[in-house]
Design a protein around this motif. Sequence first.
Motif, PDB file in Angstrom:
ATOM      1  N   GLY A 180      -7.037  -4.362   4.465  1.00  0.00           N
ATOM      2  CA  GLY A 180      -5.861  -5.108   4.796  1.00  0.00           C
ATOM      3  C   GLY A 180      -4.980  -5.480   3.561  1.00  0.00           C
ATOM      4  O   GLY A 180      -3.739  -5.340   3.314  1.00  0.00           O
ATOM      5  N   LEU A 181      -5.886  -6.400   2.883  1.00  0.00           N
ATOM      6  CA  LEU A 181      -4.888  -6.955   1.516  1.00  0.00           C
ATOM      7  C   LEU A 181      -4.449  -5.804   0.904  1.00  0.00           C
ATOM      8  O   LEU A 181      -3.282  -5.932   0.290  1.00  0.00           O
ATOM      9  CB  LEU A 181      -5.809  -7.890   0.857  1.00  0.00           C
ATOM     10  CG  LEU A 181      -6.394  -9.299   1.735  1.00  0.00           C
ATOM     11  CD1 LEU A 181      -7.311  -9.918   0.783  1.00  0.00           C
ATOM     12  CD2 LEU A 181      -5.081 -10.084   1.733  1.00  0.00           C
ATOM     13  N   TYR A 183      -3.614  -2.995   1.571  1.00  0.00           N
ATOM     14  CA  TYR A 183      -2.426  -2.043   2.186  1.00  0.00           C
ATOM     15  C   TYR A 183      -1.372  -3.040   1.869  1.00  0.00           C
ATOM     16  O   TYR A 183      -0.159  -2.322   1.667  1.00  0.00           O
ATOM     17  CB  TYR A 183      -2.985  -1.857   3.784  1.00  0.00           C
ATOM     18  CG  TYR A 183      -1.652  -1.135   4.511  1.00  0.00           C
ATOM     19  CD1 TYR A 183      -1.698   0.270   4.250  1.00  0.00           C
ATOM     20  CD2 TYR A 183      -0.995  -1.580   5.324  1.00  0.00           C
ATOM     21  CE1 TYR A 183      -0.731   0.962   4.606  1.00  0.00           C
ATOM     22  CE2 TYR A 183      -0.059  -1.014   5.818  1.00  0.00           C
ATOM     23  CZ  TYR A 183       0.293   0.559   5.653  1.00  0.00           C
ATOM     24  OH  TYR A 183       1.149   1.026   6.096  1.00  0.00           O
ATOM     25  N   GLY A 184      -1.335  -4.440   2.110  1.00  0.00           N
ATOM     26  CA  GLY A 184      -0.364  -5.365   2.054  1.00  0.00           C
ATOM     27  C   GLY A 184       0.314  -5.018   0.469  1.00  0.00           C
ATOM     28  O   GLY A 184       1.393  -5.350   0.247  1.00  0.00           O
TER      29      GLY A 184
ATOM     30  N   LEU B  42      -5.239 -10.468  10.068  1.00  0.00           N
ATOM     31  CA  LEU B  42      -5.053 -10.387   8.793  1.00  0.00           C
ATOM     32  C   LEU B  42      -4.019  -9.168   8.573  1.00  0.00           C
ATOM     33  O   LEU B  42      -3.117  -9.229   7.972  1.00  0.00           O
ATOM     34  CB  LEU B  42      -6.233 -10.437   7.708  1.00  0.00           C
ATOM     35  CG  LEU B  42      -5.978 -10.454   6.205  1.00  0.00           C
ATOM     36  CD1 LEU B  42      -6.035 -11.748   5.736  1.00  0.00           C
ATOM     37  CD2 LEU B  42      -6.736  -9.554   5.492  1.00  0.00           C
ATOM     38  N   ILE B  43      -4.819  -7.985   8.822  1.00  0.00           N
ATOM     39  CA  ILE B  43      -4.096  -6.924   8.879  1.00  0.00           C
ATOM     40  C   ILE B  43      -2.599  -6.779   9.490  1.00  0.00           C
ATOM     41  O   ILE B  43      -1.430  -6.385   8.932  1.00  0.00           O
ATOM     42  CB  ILE B  43      -4.692  -5.581   9.348  1.00  0.00           C
ATOM     43  CG1 ILE B  43      -6.020  -5.429   8.816  1.00  0.00           C
ATOM     44  CG2 ILE B  43      -4.024  -4.355   9.393  1.00  0.00           C
ATOM     45  CD1 ILE B  43      -6.926  -4.614   9.116  1.00  0.00           C
ATOM     46  N   VAL B  46      -0.394  -9.010   7.569  1.00  0.00           N
ATOM     47  CA  VAL B  46       0.081  -8.534   6.108  1.00  0.00           C
ATOM     48  C   VAL B  46       1.026  -7.211   6.243  1.00  0.00           C
ATOM     49  O   VAL B  46       1.981  -7.288   5.333  1.00  0.00           O
ATOM     50  CB  VAL B  46      -1.212  -7.715   5.534  1.00  0.00           C
ATOM     51  CG1 VAL B  46      -1.039  -6.749   4.627  1.00  0.00           C
ATOM     52  CG2 VAL B  46      -1.899  -8.852   4.797  1.00  0.00           C
ATOM     53  N   ASP B  70       5.474  -2.496  10.375  1.00  0.00           N
ATOM     54  CA  ASP B  70       4.786  -1.253   9.997  1.00  0.00           C
ATOM     55  C   ASP B  70       3.973  -0.839  10.978  1.00  0.00           C
ATOM     56  O   ASP B  70       2.864  -1.408  11.413  1.00  0.00           O
ATOM     57  CB  ASP B  70       4.101  -1.513   8.651  1.00  0.00           C
ATOM     58  CG  ASP B  70       3.480  -0.339   8.104  1.00  0.00           C
ATOM     59  OD1 ASP B  70       3.440   0.643   8.828  1.00  0.00           O
ATOM     60  OD2 ASP B  70       3.136  -0.288   7.044  1.00  0.00           O
ATOM     61  N   ALA B  73      -0.101  -0.047  10.338  1.00  0.00           N
ATOM     62  CA  ALA B  73      -1.005  -1.271  10.171  1.00  0.00           C
ATOM     63  C   ALA B  73      -1.457  -1.441  11.624  1.00  0.00           C
ATOM     64  O   ALA B  73      -2.770  -1.749  11.947  1.00  0.00           O
ATOM     65  CB  ALA B  73      -0.443  -2.325   9.659  1.00  0.00           C
TER      66      ALA B  73
END
Lengths: 499, 114
Positions: A180-181, A183-184, B42-43, B46, B70, B73
């Motif tokens: 996740g991080l 991807y961010g 979190l995803i 983000v 997005d 995600a």
Amino acid sequence: MDMSVLIALPVIIPLIIGALSLVALNNHGVQRILGVLGTAAVLVAAIVLLWQTWLNGIKVLEVGSWPAPFGIVLVSDLLGAIMVLLAAITGFATAVYSLKTVRKRFERFGYYPLLHLLLAGVNGAFLTGDIFNLYVWFEVLLVASFALLIQGGERAQMEGAIKYVTLNLLSSALFLTAIGLLYGLVGSLNMADIAVRLQQVEDPKMVTLVAMLFLIAFSIKAAAFPLFFWLPASYHTPQVAVSAVFAGLLTKVGVYALYRVFTLMFTGEVDFTHQILLWMAVFTMLTGVLGAASQYEVRRILSFHIISQIGYMMLGLALFTPLALIGGVFYIMHHIIVKANLFFVAGMMYRLGGSFELKQLGGLYKKHPGLALLFMIPAFSLAGVPPLSGFFAKFILIKAGVEAQAWWAVAIALFVGLFTLFSMIKIWNEAFWKKAPEPAIEVPAPYRNTALYWTTGLLAAMTVAIGIFAQPIYVLAETAAQQLLEPQRYIEAVLGGAK
Amino acid sequence: MTTMMAILIGCLYAAAIYMMLRRSMVKLLIGLILLSNAANLLIFTVAGLERGVPPLIAKGAETVVGGSADPLAQALILTAIVIGFGVLAFAVVLLHRAYEVIRTDDMNEMKGTD
């Protein structure tokens, strides 16, 4: 037909075979035949895949023809193809070994479908070029391994499984967090694309932070220090064929993932990240081997040795020189075969000697000299006695350590090699050499063990062959390491097709 | 909003780890559930928190115009939820079976294999 379809075969075949053997759940004969034939088919596909990758370089399959970096890609570089071949060898050996060792009751509860699912997950993890897809394959193989681990439902299995499941789910959650991080940070999931975009990220500290999250997640899976406690608590509890396939493959998927992300993606702050890897490697080697020294149960000794061996593989990655990576790849090739084989031999010791406890075993050399020989080959290879495969693997790594002037790591690696020998001699003395203790354990009347001898014999022959033909294997490892050190080739192979 | 979500996610992770460190099996399970939800949130955060802007490409345009969340995600989260649900279902059954075999909820009593 495009040859790149070949890349998908090591994943698809086990899935299909697994589904078929699920249909034939009550027909033991069909399940067994499917097991052997299916794993043999994967073995053939893996050999062809490695051969093609060796001849033509990195191969890429865009799944569903979605172009990279948007779709999922399967990538077969040399490391991936080598790992698939090793997984196929282990899978085939396990299927043959299972013929005579897996109880009917477990077959009815889906042993074979789970085994195929596990192998599909392992192969998928080795071949995928997409970081989220890697997470999915990890979960596939984890779920299969959970179910295999608790087949039998004994108390020890439950206790072991709770630790195994908890820590592996924790690791998966951390892995997902890291994805996740990441991807961010870069907005992509394709590993080659991530590698390109990471070079443009302005804040290298953030990249290193994400790298550390990946390190923790994969280190739990690889059972590296200080995150290994689930392994010795659980690996000796299931039936021996399951232990062997776990020992050979599962932790190595974690090692492979470390190799992949820390050569392709996170190479920006090598001084920091690989220094941490180095310390982890050193302590992993040391704690594993010391843990083994205190054990008197064959499978537990071997489990602790998995940990110490993981340390060697991480050492190759941590030193991050060409020679060290060659050593690391060589070590993985040698280790998977030897480790699975030692567990197979442990299963035969149980069958012929009646126990896994060294104190209750004895006199096996006199009664079963063939088994003694089959134990000696992988055991001495594990300890690194020439001319077996382990000697060359350790020799390359230690030479790389000397060249990199990592004296502490070299000293510990040598010391750990010595202690591995000590452990193996302990098993030898107690189980094979000393007189059988009185009163002797009741051993059920021996029945035909031909399939077991064939399996272990074949793997032992491979160990000897890797030692004798060390030069061609070295060249293979060298080429694989070159590909790892020049991620540009991987990136071009994946993204080049799109442009 | 992102700050609020960040704090919430941090609290969820902390609570999850705390629960997993407890001795009770049931609390361990609650910890695992919290953990997988924290990772999903979190995803979600983000990828950008945007309200009421569907990621649709207008007629004639090449890309999405304006700040929409997005969608990829969210597809990831869907996958992760399904996987998380599966493994947690397994964990529930495992813990139940373990309780039947061991007859205790206390993790400290499960040291037989260490």
